[in-house]
Write a protein that holds these residues in place. Structure first.
Motif, PDB file in Angstrom:
ATOM      1  N   ARG A   1       0.756  -1.119  -0.198  1.00  0.00           N
ATOM      2  CA  ARG A   1       0.137  -0.110  -0.097  1.00  0.00           C
ATOM      3  C   ARG A   1       1.069   1.357   0.089  1.00  0.00           C
ATOM      4  NH1 ARG A   1      -5.351   1.738   2.260  1.00  0.00           N
ATOM      5  NH2 ARG A   1      -5.645   3.493   1.090  1.00  0.00           N
ATOM      6  N   MET A   2       0.812   2.248  -0.939  1.00  0.00           N
ATOM      7  CA  MET A   2       1.360   3.440  -0.651  1.00  0.00           C
ATOM      8  C   MET A   2       0.139   4.532  -0.853  1.00  0.00           C
ATOM      9  SD  MET A   2       3.286   5.100  -3.949  1.00  0.00           S
ATOM     10  CE  MET A   2       1.851   5.359  -4.921  1.00  0.00           C
ATOM     11  N   ILE A   3       0.558   5.638  -0.035  1.00  0.00           N
ATOM     12  CA  ILE A   3      -0.427   6.891  -0.006  1.00  0.00           C
ATOM     13  C   ILE A   3       0.425   7.998   0.138  1.00  0.00           C
ATOM     14  CG2 ILE A   3      -2.068   8.006   1.413  1.00  0.00           C
ATOM     15  CD1 ILE A   3      -2.736   5.587   2.722  1.00  0.00           C
ATOM     16  N   THR A   4      -0.042   8.923  -0.866  1.00  0.00           N
ATOM     17  CA  THR A   4       0.857  10.074  -1.131  1.00  0.00           C
ATOM     18  C   THR A   4      -0.071  11.499  -0.583  1.00  0.00           C
ATOM     19  OG1 THR A   4       1.552   9.348  -3.389  1.00  0.00           O
ATOM     20  CG2 THR A   4       1.636  11.849  -2.989  1.00  0.00           C
ATOM     21  N   ASN A   5       0.950  12.137   0.267  1.00  0.00           N
ATOM     22  CA  ASN A   5       0.441  13.421   0.847  1.00  0.00           C
ATOM     23  C   ASN A   5       0.209  14.530  -0.451  1.00  0.00           C
ATOM     24  OD1 ASN A   5      -0.023  15.654   2.681  1.00  0.00           O
ATOM     25  ND2 ASN A   5       2.083  15.665   3.306  1.00  0.00           N
TER      26      ASN A   5
END
Length: 422
Positions: free
Chosen positions: A398-402
């Motif tokens: 899982r990857m989440i970008t600000n």
């Protein structure tokens, strides 16, 4: 076409003995391990999360291969088992601790039998001859999308008199069935998200179904756990462990874990058991538990940034974190244009100089492999196509970008349900 394919496989398996089917499944599973990089990585990742602190990487890899072998062999075994004549079932199964099941059913009411996704679980639908005379048996099932295959499986599972209850129809009927003296079989290791109970499973916090504990409490009946182990090709042993009346979900899951550890290769590790979903992946659930779960192994998180790590902001967030959420293990991957000297910190800081997306991916893979447990989440703190592409190439779960470029503690709060400052 699905139904026709299913019947064709049944027909082909009828040409072989159960031992031959088991050996065939094991051979297919071995080839599957080497040919399917996706499921090989998934099995290894799950086993590292569950057992990375107690087994070496070589042992984990060997167990992952055995898991693929046993998963396919057990799956083909279930297809073969459902069409075997009842009188032949006893030749392929032995029971250990069956007195616990009889004791649970001796009180005049029924009992609940809990199990995990382990071994040839279809055997439990064929064991009426081992129950006290006149004891009805049943189970709760999840209907399949294909109605033809679903109806066929129901017919197979009910051939010895089992009564099955559709999960979508509610739980009043199963509770009444148990209260009237029936033995109800319930799969208890399913991840259920928001409606679950946060409990440790292999020392990793997970949201699991409270249904068996709730049914036992409502019906006032004892609970027994079962594990199914492969003993030789085409033969299984069912192990029973008593739980007694009114067990908590924690008690049920810890007993199932004990049974799984007897034969971990027989457990289903080939699905994304600890997958992070939703907009608040740093929370175990958006509905908090009334009690704080015991301390468990942390979820390994990498904070990927091109700016100097904001250590005070991370410390503030962790200090005010709800104790019912996932424990976290945080580390920074600091991408710079020139070498930086790392200061002493409570959090590991890894420096990467002038990289490409491929180099970011390689560094993430190295960090993942070198850790006792795998990386489960990458948070891209500074929006960058290079950082995002590198994370994707590394194939982190899982990857989440600000994307709003929030301050670190605010960004972390946005990923946490019901965050409350104290």
């Amino acid at each position: 076409m699905e139904y026709a394919g299913y019947r064709l496989v049944e027909r082909l398996l009828s040409l072989f003995t159960l031992a031959q089917v088991d050996r065939l499944g094991s051979a297919i599973g071995s080839a599957f391990f080497y040919c399917s990089s996706k499921y090989r990585r998934l099995a290894i990742r799950n086993l590292r999360i569950a057992m990375g602190r107690e087994k070496s990487r070589g042992e984990i890899d060997k167990l992952a291969r055995a898991t693929c072998q046993r998963t396919i062999a057990n799956f083909l075994g279930t297809l073969k088992t459902t069409v075997l004549p009842t009188e032949e079932i006893e030749q392929h199964v032995s029971l250990l601790g069956k007195e616990h099941l009889r004791d649970a059913l001796s009180g005049g009411k029924g009992a609940i039998l809990v199990l995990g996704h382990m071994g040839n679980w279809e055997l439990l639908n064929r064991l009426h001859q081992y129950l006290p005379k006149g004891t009805p048996a049943g189970g709760i099932y999840q209907p399949l999308k294909n109605p033809l295959v679903n109806d066929l499986l129901l017919q197979r599972r009910e051939q010895d008199g089992s009564q099955l209850f559709n999960k979508r129809d509610g739980f009043h009927a199963p509770a009444s069935f148990v209260q009237s003296g029936g033995l109800l079989i319930v799969v208890a290791d399913q991840k259920v998200g928001r409606g679950g109970t946060p409990v440790p499973f292999f020392n990793r916090l997970s949201s699991l179904s409270p249904l068996p504990a709730l049914l036992a409490r409502k019906a006032g009946v004892p609970v027994v756990a079962a594990g199914i182990e492969s003993t030789s090709p085409g033969k299984w042993q069912i192990v029973f462990e008593p739980l007694g009346p009114r067990p908590l979900t924690t008690d049920i899951i810890s007993t199932l874990e004990k049974l799984i550890r007897r034969s971990p290769a027989d457990f289903l590790w080939l699905h994304n058991r600890w997958r992070l979903v939703g907009k608040t992946p740093l929370s175990i659930s958006s509905r908090k538990s009334k009690t704080t779960p015991p301390t468990t192994n942390p979820m390994r998180t990498v904070l990927l940034t091109t700016e100097a790590p904001d250590l005070p902001a991370l410390e503030r967030y962790l200090a005010h974190r709800d104790p019912s959420d996932f424990p976290l293990s945080c580390e920074f991957l600091f991408v710079t244009e020139q070498a930086e000297e790392s200061n002493a910190s409570n959090f590991p800081i890894h420096n990467l100089v002038a990289p490409s997306a491929g180099q970011v991916a390689a560094e993430l893979n190295t960090l993942d492999e070198n850790g006792v447990t795998p990386i489960e989440l990458v948070l891209v703190l500074t929006p960058s196509s290079m950082l995002e592409e590198g994370s994707k190439q590394a194939k982190v779960p899982r990857m989440i970008t600000n994307r709003k470029e929030l301050p670190l503690d605010e960004f972390l709060q946005s990923l946490t349900a019901d965050f409350t400052k104290t």
